[in-house]
Design an enzyme around this catalytic site. Structure first.
Site: not given
Length: 250
Positions: A54-55, A81, A146, A178
């Site tokens: 879990d980052v 990532n 984001y 995208t």
């Protein structure tokens, strides 16, 4: 594919699905031993070790990194990532959501890199590759939170590259457009007209389609490999020309 990464050991966060899984597979095909850090490690690609990580939890990150170092005896490549999406303008998300997305997308990268650096310093060809986004370089509607996190990732990439170049560690980023990933799939499924929404996203990119995860992975493998030994502090756009091209309507 060239086995240029033979004997290398790589970590890919978020490596069990989407772009992360494609990166893990391509690094493995290039000869690296790959470990996928993920909340669902059992979904890691075949031949890739999955480790639950879990980052957003520093203890979880440190334990996962130490597992890799002790199991494989080295660490050469880190691909940051792991990340989550967010929609809306600056009015849409409350403070808790801002903190949650920032903690995963930005501070998560910091936690993994911080834990990995002592091991990367021992590598003869160390590389960190961060996943940023077209959102970091082009204003996109309904992506304020984001975009803020991915802009931070891009700036942090440059700062890290400056800090660690003389330690023999290169730091770069990829900026996907995208991409055809599970997250985009969920967004499309929730749209009033999924087909029309997909067509709009495809038309937004000059080459007329969504970016594939495999195309992003190819750029990551290049940046992680000794072939890019003079490349650091930069980002490769894998966006079908969205950032730089201005084509006339067909």
């Amino acid at each position: 594919m060239s086995r240029e990464l033979k004997d290398s050991v790589a970590i890919v966060t978020g490596g069990a699905s989407g772009i992360g899984a494609a990166i893990a597979e391509k690094l493995q095909a290039a000869g690296a031993s790959v470990v996928a850090f993920d909340l669902r490690p059992e979904a890691a690609p075949e031949g890739v070790e999955g480790v639950r990580c879990d980052v957003s939890d520093d203890a979880s990150v440190r334990a996962a990194v130490e597992h890799v170092a002790s199991t494989y005896g080295r660490l050469d490549i880190v691909v940051n990532n792991a990340g989550i999406g967010a929609q809306g303008t600056v009015e849409t998300n409350d403070d808790d959501e801002w903190h949650r997305v920032w903690d995963i997308n930005v501070v998560g990268l910091v936690r993994v890199s911080r834990a990995a650096l002592p091991h990367l310093r021992q590598s003869p060809s160390a590389a960190i590759v961060n996943t940023s986004s077209i959102a970091a370089t082009a204003g996109l509607p309904q992506r304020a939170l984001y975009t803020a996190t991915k802009g931070a990732v891009l700036s942090l990439t440059r700062a890290m590259a400056a800090d660690h170049l003389r330690e023999g560690i290169r730091v770069n980023a990829v900026n996907p457009g995208t991409a055809d990933t599970p997250w985009i799939g969920r967004l499309l499924d929730s749209a009033p007209d999924p087909a029309a929404e997909r067509a709009a996203l495809e038309a937004r990119q000059p080459h007329g389609r969504l970016v594939s995860a495999d195309e992003v992975a190819g750029a990551v493998v290049y940046l992680a490999s000794p072939s890019s030994g003079s490349t650091t502090g930069t980002a490769i756009a894998v966006d079908g020309g969205m950032q730089e091209l201005r084509l006339r309507p067909a």
